[in-house]
Motif scaffolding. Structure first.
Motif, PDB file in Angstrom:
ATOM      1  N   SER A 297     -17.663  32.527 -40.681  1.00  0.00           N
ATOM      2  CA  SER A 297     -17.617  32.988 -39.283  1.00  0.00           C
ATOM      3  C   SER A 297     -16.491  34.005 -39.172  1.00  0.00           C
ATOM      4  CB  SER A 297     -17.308  31.766 -38.388  1.00  0.00           C
ATOM      5  OG  SER A 297     -15.959  31.385 -38.647  1.00  0.00           O
TER       6      SER A 297
ATOM      7  N   THR B   8      -9.287  21.879 -21.773  1.00  0.00           N
ATOM      8  CA  THR B   8      -9.897  21.629 -23.088  1.00  0.00           C
ATOM      9  C   THR B   8      -9.156  20.522 -23.825  1.00  0.00           C
ATOM     10  OG1 THR B   8     -10.638  23.933 -23.207  1.00  0.00           O
ATOM     11  CG2 THR B   8     -10.473  22.727 -25.289  1.00  0.00           C
TER      12      THR B   8
ATOM     13  N   THR C 190      -4.279  19.856 -34.824  1.00  0.00           N
ATOM     14  CA  THR C 190      -5.148  18.986 -34.025  1.00  0.00           C
ATOM     15  C   THR C 190      -4.964  19.280 -32.541  1.00  0.00           C
ATOM     16  OG1 THR C 190      -5.592  16.679 -33.407  1.00  0.00           O
ATOM     17  CG2 THR C 190      -3.320  17.216 -33.985  1.00  0.00           C
ATOM     18  N   LEU C 191      -5.960  18.896 -31.724  1.00  0.00           N
ATOM     19  CA  LEU C 191      -5.835  18.993 -30.261  1.00  0.00           C
ATOM     20  C   LEU C 191      -5.390  17.641 -29.694  1.00  0.00           C
ATOM     21  CD1 LEU C 191      -9.023  21.027 -29.231  1.00  0.00           C
ATOM     22  CD2 LEU C 191      -6.753  21.885 -29.826  1.00  0.00           C
ATOM     23  N   LEU C 192      -5.298  16.641 -30.575  1.00  0.00           N
ATOM     24  CA  LEU C 192      -5.016  15.290 -30.097  1.00  0.00           C
ATOM     25  C   LEU C 192      -3.509  15.096 -29.922  1.00  0.00           C
ATOM     26  CD1 LEU C 192      -7.653  13.316 -32.217  1.00  0.00           C
ATOM     27  CD2 LEU C 192      -7.912  14.575 -30.064  1.00  0.00           C
TER      28      LEU C 192
ATOM     29  N   ALA D 191     -14.376  24.685 -28.747  1.00  0.00           N
ATOM     30  CA  ALA D 191     -13.836  23.322 -28.927  1.00  0.00           C
ATOM     31  C   ALA D 191     -14.911  22.289 -28.600  1.00  0.00           C
ATOM     32  CB  ALA D 191     -12.620  23.131 -28.030  1.00  0.00           C
ATOM     33  N   ALA D 192     -15.668  22.537 -27.528  1.00  0.00           N
ATOM     34  CA  ALA D 192     -16.753  21.594 -27.179  1.00  0.00           C
ATOM     35  C   ALA D 192     -17.802  21.589 -28.289  1.00  0.00           C
ATOM     36  CB  ALA D 192     -17.368  21.991 -25.849  1.00  0.00           C
ATOM     37  N   ALA D 193     -18.109  22.769 -28.821  1.00  0.00           N
ATOM     38  CA  ALA D 193     -19.111  22.876 -29.902  1.00  0.00           C
ATOM     39  C   ALA D 193     -18.702  22.020 -31.092  1.00  0.00           C
ATOM     40  CB  ALA D 193     -19.263  24.336 -30.329  1.00  0.00           C
ATOM     41  N   ASN D 194     -17.399  21.970 -31.363  1.00  0.00           N
ATOM     42  CA  ASN D 194     -16.898  21.234 -32.525  1.00  0.00           C
ATOM     43  C   ASN D 194     -16.459  19.818 -32.167  1.00  0.00           C
ATOM     44  OD1 ASN D 194     -16.523  23.242 -35.021  1.00  0.00           O
ATOM     45  ND2 ASN D 194     -16.215  24.391 -33.130  1.00  0.00           N
ATOM     46  N   ASP D 195     -16.907  19.337 -30.984  1.00  0.00           N
ATOM     47  CA  ASP D 195     -16.522  18.004 -30.499  1.00  0.00           C
ATOM     48  C   ASP D 195     -15.009  17.812 -30.664  1.00  0.00           C
ATOM     49  OD1 ASP D 195     -16.884  15.566 -29.317  1.00  0.00           O
ATOM     50  OD2 ASP D 195     -17.235  14.511 -31.205  1.00  0.00           O
ATOM     51  N   TYR D 196     -14.288  18.940 -30.377  1.00  0.00           N
ATOM     52  CA  TYR D 196     -12.831  18.910 -30.347  1.00  0.00           C
ATOM     53  C   TYR D 196     -12.207  18.483 -31.673  1.00  0.00           C
ATOM     54  CZ  TYR D 196     -14.128  19.224 -25.468  1.00  0.00           C
ATOM     55  OH  TYR D 196     -14.723  19.630 -24.299  1.00  0.00           O
ATOM     56  N   TRP D 197     -12.989  18.675 -32.786  1.00  0.00           N
ATOM     57  CA  TRP D 197     -12.464  18.331 -34.123  1.00  0.00           C
ATOM     58  C   TRP D 197     -11.858  16.919 -34.118  1.00  0.00           C
ATOM     59  CZ3 TRP D 197     -11.275  22.905 -31.500  1.00  0.00           C
ATOM     60  CH2 TRP D 197     -11.966  24.038 -31.957  1.00  0.00           C
ATOM     61  N   ARG D 198     -12.611  15.989 -33.490  1.00  0.00           N
ATOM     62  CA  ARG D 198     -12.066  14.631 -33.299  1.00  0.00           C
ATOM     63  C   ARG D 198     -12.235  13.719 -34.495  1.00  0.00           C
ATOM     64  NH1 ARG D 198     -14.978  13.680 -27.855  1.00  0.00           N
ATOM     65  NH2 ARG D 198     -13.441  14.253 -26.264  1.00  0.00           N
TER      66      ARG D 198
ATOM     67  N   ALA E 263     -18.405  27.898 -43.530  1.00  0.00           N
ATOM     68  CA  ALA E 263     -19.257  28.852 -42.790  1.00  0.00           C
ATOM     69  C   ALA E 263     -18.502  30.165 -42.683  1.00  0.00           C
ATOM     70  CB  ALA E 263     -19.515  28.304 -41.385  1.00  0.00           C
TER      71      ALA E 263
ATOM     72  N   ALA F  82     -10.489  16.884 -25.025  1.00  0.00           N
ATOM     73  CA  ALA F  82     -10.371  16.491 -26.442  1.00  0.00           C
ATOM     74  C   ALA F  82      -9.781  15.091 -26.558  1.00  0.00           C
ATOM     75  CB  ALA F  82      -9.488  17.493 -27.189  1.00  0.00           C
TER      76      ALA F  82
ATOM     77  N   LEU G 181     -19.288  26.539 -35.327  1.00  0.00           N
ATOM     78  CA  LEU G 181     -18.595  25.417 -35.960  1.00  0.00           C
ATOM     79  C   LEU G 181     -17.526  25.931 -36.917  1.00  0.00           C
ATOM     80  CD1 LEU G 181     -21.656  23.051 -36.540  1.00  0.00           C
ATOM     81  CD2 LEU G 181     -20.235  23.417 -34.504  1.00  0.00           C
TER      82      LEU G 181
ATOM     83  N   ASP H  52     -26.940  23.283 -26.783  1.00  0.00           N
ATOM     84  CA  ASP H  52     -26.190  22.223 -27.478  1.00  0.00           C
ATOM     85  C   ASP H  52     -25.382  22.837 -28.631  1.00  0.00           C
ATOM     86  OD1 ASP H  52     -25.228  19.714 -27.901  1.00  0.00           O
ATOM     87  OD2 ASP H  52     -26.826  19.149 -29.285  1.00  0.00           O
ATOM     88  N   TYR H  53     -24.839  24.063 -28.308  1.00  0.00           N
ATOM     89  CA  TYR H  53     -23.930  24.732 -29.237  1.00  0.00           C
ATOM     90  C   TYR H  53     -24.549  25.035 -30.590  1.00  0.00           C
ATOM     91  CZ  TYR H  53     -20.918  23.076 -25.518  1.00  0.00           C
ATOM     92  OH  TYR H  53     -20.395  22.820 -24.263  1.00  0.00           O
TER      93      TYR H  53
ATOM     94  N   ARG I  44     -25.902  23.257 -32.749  1.00  0.00           N
ATOM     95  CA  ARG I  44     -25.192  22.380 -33.698  1.00  0.00           C
ATOM     96  C   ARG I  44     -26.017  21.980 -34.915  1.00  0.00           C
ATOM     97  NH1 ARG I  44     -22.805  18.678 -29.245  1.00  0.00           N
ATOM     98  NH2 ARG I  44     -20.665  19.396 -29.022  1.00  0.00           N
TER      99      ARG I  44
END
Lengths: 87, 87, 87, 87, 87, 87
Positions: A3, A77, A19-21, B79-86, A1, A81, B21, C83-84, C86
């Motif tokens: 962006s 955040t 990663t955020l994890l 981050a929420a929009a991208n579901d935290y790239w999980r 995309a 996550a 995204l 909902d972002y 999405r």
């Protein structure tokens, strides 16, 4: 995309945020502090300037309170996550 | 839907925000910084003025801390929009 | 429901906020900026006064940073509402 | 439950907040402004004092920006309560 | 779990926060104000000092606006805890 | 995962944040205050300096209000982590 993120010449090509994890809440806290500092560097990339500012804000109660508030927003955040490291 | 967004003459007709995204958290961080700067431009569209302000805020600890807090708020949404790239 | 919203004589009877839903993130961003300005007008309805304040805050880095932070908070709600964007 | 809310002598016995639910986003916006003002009154119940402060903050850009940020935080909660008036 | 909460000698052994659940939004609002004040007391436990500060912040528009913003953040959490008193 | 958290030399190797889960809301509140203080120490590790700043911010209304706002942001995350201690 296409962006704005991709067309903005990212200041650092290095991958610093894969990663955020994280494994633990404490690592999540450290990641939050790391991201907070990264965000500062987007406005002031010169580390020497940042170091020169430290004696000022590190002995100013208002600044220290704000630092904690900023860390809290980044941490919120990261905690979400990681589903709050619940299991 | 005829919301204030449509009847406000959008300062820039260009499409600069096609999506929230991004592929990676780091792109999400850069998008957050990009959106933060866009929001500044809604109050001050003149890039020369913005450049003139940089030496000031970029050497002011309080401003730099606030910049990070603002980026954190934009990033939280991305981050929420991208579901935290999980995935 | 008889909440303070209904018994407070709404400053403007016009319907300016029919929905939080927008077609694109960029419209959502513009709606956030519109709502942020509307909230300012609840404290200062006089547009001439607001215009007179512009030269001041539009050349003040601290104010511009705060403007972005406020827009980010409004945008966070609008993005969640959509909902972002999405799908 | 004996939480601080019940044992704190509520300043106003009147029921001013029966619900967070409103019919429209615009009413939700007005409720947010109403709640923001109520929160100010918990710190300064004297309406005459509040009126006397208006000329000051209503012509101060920084204060007006902050007013919008505060309204945004109250609105975020009300919008979530109303599931963003989606249907 | 041996988290900092348990090993930090809690300033007040009294149970002042048994639950976040309240019967009504208005009690939730009052609990938010109560928690905001409790948080202040963690930094300044001396009630006489706090009382001496009141004339200052209660006649300062900026402080009153900030008080509302802080209450909004506490209230957001309490409202979520109570599922926005929806039923 | 090689995130900035792991490659940043964590100031304190001690495990101070094993979990965000607490038994009660009050412990959650104390954990929030503990985390807020930890975040301050990432900017100013010298406890003697922090103690020297106390008389200043603890008698400044603006700082005390900000302290409460920061605690509220940390608490919001901890409360979500604990599903608001609902059961």
């Amino acid at each position: 995309a296409d962006s704005p993120a991709t067309d903005m010449n990212a200041p650092e090509a290095e991958v610093w945020l894969p990663t955020l994890l994280t494994d633990t809440p404490q690592q999540g806290f450290e990641l939050a502090v790391g991201m907070a500092r990264r965000a500062v560097k987007t406005a002031q990339p010169d580390v020497e300037v940042l170091k020169s500012l430290r004696p000022g804000y590190a002995t100013d109660a208002g600044s220290l309170i704000d630092v904690s508030g900023v860390a809290a927003t980044w941490f919120a955040t990261i905690a979400a996550a990681n589903d709050y490291w619940r299991e």
